[in-house]
Scaffold this active site. Structure first.
Site, PDB file in Angstrom:
ATOM      1  N   GLU A  57       0.837  -1.201   0.000  1.00  0.00           N
ATOM      2  CA  GLU A  57       0.000   0.000   0.000  1.00  0.00           C
ATOM      3  C   GLU A  57       0.877   1.259   0.000  1.00  0.00           C
ATOM      4  OE1 GLU A  57      -1.894   1.500   3.493  1.00  0.00           O
ATOM      5  OE2 GLU A  57      -3.796   1.857   2.472  1.00  0.00           O
TER       6      GLU A  57
ATOM      7  N   TRP B  17      -8.392  -2.179  -0.195  1.00  0.00           N
ATOM      8  CA  TRP B  17      -9.145  -1.043  -0.750  1.00  0.00           C
ATOM      9  C   TRP B  17     -10.325  -1.476  -1.614  1.00  0.00           C
ATOM     10  CZ3 TRP B  17      -9.288   3.917   0.601  1.00  0.00           C
ATOM     11  CH2 TRP B  17      -8.229   4.418   1.375  1.00  0.00           C
TER      12      TRP B  17
ATOM     13  N   TYR C  23      -4.918   9.441  -1.570  1.00  0.00           N
ATOM     14  CA  TYR C  23      -3.536   9.747  -1.171  1.00  0.00           C
ATOM     15  C   TYR C  23      -2.501   9.891  -2.296  1.00  0.00           C
ATOM     16  CZ  TYR C  23      -5.566   8.283   3.254  1.00  0.00           C
ATOM     17  OH  TYR C  23      -6.388   8.158   4.339  1.00  0.00           O
TER      18      TYR C  23
ATOM     19  N   CYS D 177      -7.711   9.929   5.998  1.00  0.00           N
ATOM     20  CA  CYS D 177      -7.721   9.739   7.461  1.00  0.00           C
ATOM     21  C   CYS D 177      -6.370  10.178   8.007  1.00  0.00           C
ATOM     22  CB  CYS D 177      -7.985   8.289   7.796  1.00  0.00           C
ATOM     23  SG  CYS D 177      -9.665   7.839   7.382  1.00  0.00           S
TER      24      CYS D 177
ATOM     25  N   ARG E   2      -6.964  12.262  11.491  1.00  0.00           N
ATOM     26  CA  ARG E   2      -8.220  12.874  11.975  1.00  0.00           C
ATOM     27  C   ARG E   2      -9.220  11.848  12.460  1.00  0.00           C
ATOM     28  NH1 ARG E   2     -12.369  11.498   8.884  1.00  0.00           N
ATOM     29  NH2 ARG E   2     -11.752  10.620   6.905  1.00  0.00           N
TER      30      ARG E   2
ATOM     31  N   ASP F 180      -9.533   4.059  13.092  1.00  0.00           N
ATOM     32  CA  ASP F 180     -10.138   2.754  13.389  1.00  0.00           C
ATOM     33  C   ASP F 180      -9.066   1.995  14.154  1.00  0.00           C
ATOM     34  OD1 ASP F 180     -10.908   0.069  13.208  1.00  0.00           O
ATOM     35  OD2 ASP F 180     -11.506   0.203  11.098  1.00  0.00           O
TER      36      ASP F 180
HETATM   37  N1  LIG Z   1     -13.313   1.365   8.596  1.00  0.00           N
HETATM   38  C1  LIG Z   1     -12.158   1.523   7.958  1.00  0.00           C
HETATM   39  N2  LIG Z   1     -11.005   1.252   8.626  1.00  0.00           N
HETATM   40  C2  LIG Z   1      -9.807   1.391   7.991  1.00  0.00           C
HETATM   41  O1  LIG Z   1      -8.778   1.130   8.635  1.00  0.00           O
HETATM   42  C3  LIG Z   1      -9.775   1.824   6.630  1.00  0.00           C
HETATM   43  C4  LIG Z   1     -10.985   2.090   5.982  1.00  0.00           C
HETATM   44  N3  LIG Z   1     -12.154   1.923   6.661  1.00  0.00           N
HETATM   45  N4  LIG Z   1     -11.007   2.494   4.687  1.00  0.00           N
HETATM   46  C5  LIG Z   1      -9.802   2.768   3.954  1.00  0.00           C
HETATM   47  C6  LIG Z   1      -8.614   2.091   4.459  1.00  0.00           C
HETATM   48  C7  LIG Z   1      -8.405   0.652   4.096  1.00  0.00           C
HETATM   49  N5  LIG Z   1      -7.651   0.173   5.257  1.00  0.00           N
HETATM   50  C8  LIG Z   1      -7.785  -1.132   5.704  1.00  0.00           C
HETATM   51  C9  LIG Z   1      -8.755  -1.958   5.176  1.00  0.00           C
HETATM   52  C10 LIG Z   1      -8.886  -3.251   5.617  1.00  0.00           C
HETATM   53  C11 LIG Z   1      -8.043  -3.731   6.599  1.00  0.00           C
HETATM   54  C12 LIG Z   1      -8.218  -5.143   7.028  1.00  0.00           C
HETATM   55  O2  LIG Z   1      -9.221  -5.769   6.742  1.00  0.00           O
HETATM   56  N6  LIG Z   1      -7.237  -5.710   7.673  1.00  0.00           N
HETATM   57  C13 LIG Z   1      -7.287  -7.103   8.087  1.00  0.00           C
HETATM   58  C14 LIG Z   1      -6.817  -8.000   6.968  1.00  0.00           C
HETATM   59  C15 LIG Z   1      -5.543  -7.571   6.321  1.00  0.00           C
HETATM   60  C16 LIG Z   1      -5.267  -8.159   4.944  1.00  0.00           C
HETATM   61  O3  LIG Z   1      -6.003  -9.025   4.463  1.00  0.00           O
HETATM   62  O4  LIG Z   1      -4.289  -7.734   4.344  1.00  0.00           O
HETATM   63  C17 LIG Z   1      -6.458  -7.251   9.347  1.00  0.00           C
HETATM   64  O5  LIG Z   1      -6.673  -8.236  10.062  1.00  0.00           O
HETATM   65  O6  LIG Z   1      -5.605  -6.404   9.616  1.00  0.00           O
HETATM   66  C18 LIG Z   1      -7.053  -2.909   7.126  1.00  0.00           C
HETATM   67  C19 LIG Z   1      -6.923  -1.626   6.674  1.00  0.00           C
HETATM   68  C20 LIG Z   1      -7.423   1.242   6.179  1.00  0.00           C
HETATM   69  N7  LIG Z   1      -8.580   2.017   5.913  1.00  0.00           N
HETATM   70  O1  LIG Z   2      -5.710   4.698   6.908  1.00  0.00           O
HETATM   71  C1  LIG Z   2      -6.833   4.678   7.419  1.00  0.00           C
HETATM   72  C2  LIG Z   2      -7.966   4.877   6.675  1.00  0.00           C
HETATM   73  C3  LIG Z   2      -9.171   4.840   7.288  1.00  0.00           C
HETATM   74  N1  LIG Z   2      -9.266   4.624   8.621  1.00  0.00           N
HETATM   75  C4  LIG Z   2     -10.627   4.554   9.223  1.00  0.00           C
HETATM   76  C5  LIG Z   2     -11.045   5.622  10.158  1.00  0.00           C
HETATM   77  C6  LIG Z   2     -12.568   5.537  10.072  1.00  0.00           C
HETATM   78  O2  LIG Z   2     -12.995   4.436  10.876  1.00  0.00           O
HETATM   79  C7  LIG Z   2     -12.806   5.209   8.624  1.00  0.00           C
HETATM   80  C8  LIG Z   2     -13.053   6.429   7.778  1.00  0.00           C
HETATM   81  O3  LIG Z   2     -14.315   6.951   8.011  1.00  0.00           O
HETATM   82  P1  LIG Z   2     -14.587   8.550   8.096  1.00  0.00           P
HETATM   83  O4  LIG Z   2     -16.058   8.666   8.305  1.00  0.00           O
HETATM   84  O5  LIG Z   2     -14.131   9.132   6.818  1.00  0.00           O
HETATM   85  O6  LIG Z   2     -13.804   9.063   9.273  1.00  0.00           O
HETATM   86  O7  LIG Z   2     -11.607   4.573   8.199  1.00  0.00           O
HETATM   87  C9  LIG Z   2      -8.141   4.403   9.371  1.00  0.00           C
HETATM   88  O8  LIG Z   2      -8.193   4.182  10.596  1.00  0.00           O
HETATM   89  N2  LIG Z   2      -6.949   4.454   8.743  1.00  0.00           N
END
Ligand SMILES: Nc1nc(=O)c2c([nH]1)NC[C@@H]1CN(c3ccc(C(=O)N[C@@H](CCC(=O)O)C(=O)O)cc3)CN21
Ligand SMILES: O=c1ccn([C@H]2C[C@H](O)[C@@H](COP(=O)(O)O)O2)c(=O)[nH]1
Length: 279
Positions: free
Chosen positions: A58, A80, A94, A159, A179, A182
């Site tokens: 990423e 993503w 980004y 974020c 800002r 998660d």
């Molecule tokens: N709610 C939310 N949280 C995020 O952290 C987040 C978003 N949305 N939207 C955009 C990006 C995408 N990112 C993500 C998305 C998925 C995982 C996730 O599912 N992680 C799992 C599996 C990892 C994998 O398969 O590579 C984990 O256990 O960490 C982590 C970060 C960070 N961002």
């Molecule tokens: O790199 C990242 C990308 C996203 N997040 C999380 C933070 C929030 O839970 C969602 C985004 O929702 P918003 O309503 O736009 O705040 O994704 C993260 O922690 N890290």
């Protein structure tokens, strides 16, 4: 990574339960900070297995300036997928803001190349900043990610939206303002990603690594992560020693690193913990 667990406990104990854009609901606190001395190990969460390969790809994808999810998909990185259009487009997220911020006169700014050049030539500058927060291209919060991309907007508002470098006594430090965080799924990725970026830029600028300072706005745990199998399971675990990172070669520029260049040693995490992602 004890401090990561302490922040999670802080949210559990002191957070307020509130609704959010995704409809899932969160418990959240506002305004917190973690600090990692990068000289004392690579800050990768050890109380669950974190998927490093996805984090590295990423970051390389951001640095290429790409906003095309197909590049990640081809490398089996699926993080993503939920936000992209069928054709892979994620709108001006980004990669676009970092490498080709659009100016009114039609030209673009490469914030990453500029900041590396500034670190080399003016290490004492107090303006070593990269911002992904471009109000002109933010999504409409009432519309879904794909609808926003169809309108030429970002799929998701940044974020990790602004970061600053600081050079002192031959060490490069980085502070990120995030800002919205998660804490269970996103933050382990964000900490490792910026730690990695700091190591890469330090290598390119012939500096040692200093600190990574991670500052949070809305720091939350999704309500469907507040279960015995997810957050409480992780809080019951004891952190293990941090791994170390060495970079196998020095590429000619920040934009020529490859997955194989990053050698992590001593990463012995506890088992992974699966959790649903809020879209
Ligand atoms: N709610 C939310 N949280 C995020 O952290 C987040 C978003 N949305 N939207 C955009 C990006 C995408 N990112 C993500 C998305 C998925 C995982 C996730 O599912 N992680 C799992 C599996 C990892 C994998 O398969 O590579 C984990 O256990 O960490 C982590 C970060 C960070 N961002
Ligand atoms: O790199 C990242 C990308 C996203 N997040 C999380 C933070 C929030 O839970 C969602 C985004 O929702 P918003 O309503 O736009 O705040 O994704 C993260 O922690 N890290």
């Amino acid at each position: 990574m004890q401090q990561y667990l302490e922040l999670m406990q802080d949210v559990v104990d002191n957070g307020t339960d509130r609704g959010d854009r995704t409809g899932v609901g969160t418990r959240s606190v506002f305004g917190r900070q973690l600090r990692f001395d990068l000289g004392r190990g690579f800050p990768l969460v050890t109380t669950k297995k974190v998927h490093l390969r996805s984090i590295i790809y990423e970051l390389l994808w951001f640095l290429k300036g790409s906003t095309d999810n197909n590049w990640l998909r081809e490398r089996k990185v699926s993080i993503w997928n939920e936000w992209a259009l069928e054709n892979g487009d994620l709108g001006p997220i980004y990669g676009k803001q970092w490498r080709s911020w659009q100016c009114p006169d039609g030209s673009t700014v490469d914030q990453i190349a500029d900041v590396v050049s500034q670190i080399r030539t003016k290490p004492e500058s107090r303006r070593l900043i990269v911002s992904a927060w471009n109000p002109a291209e933010l999504p409409d919060e009432a519309a879904g990610p794909q609808d926003n991309v169809r309108q030429g907007r970002m799929a998701l508002a940044p974020c990790h939206c602004l970061f600053q470098f600081y050079v002192s006594e031959g060490r490069l430090s980085c502070q990120l303002y995030q800002r919205s965080a998660d804490l269970f799924l996103g933050v382990p990725f964000n900490v490792a990603s910026y730690a990695l970026l700091t190591h890469m830029i330090a290598q390119q600028c012939d500096l040692e690594v200093g600190e990574f300072v991670h500052t949070f706005g809305d720091c939350h745990l999704y309500s469907n992560h507040l279960t015995d199998e997810i957050v409480y399971e992780q809080l019951s675990r004891k952190p293990r020693p941090l791994p170390s990172l060495s970079i196998a070669r020095k590429p000619d520029s920040l934009f020529e690193y490859e997955l194989e260049d990053f050698v992590f040693e001593g990463y012995e995490p506890l088992p992974g913990i699966k959790a649903p992602i809020a879209v």
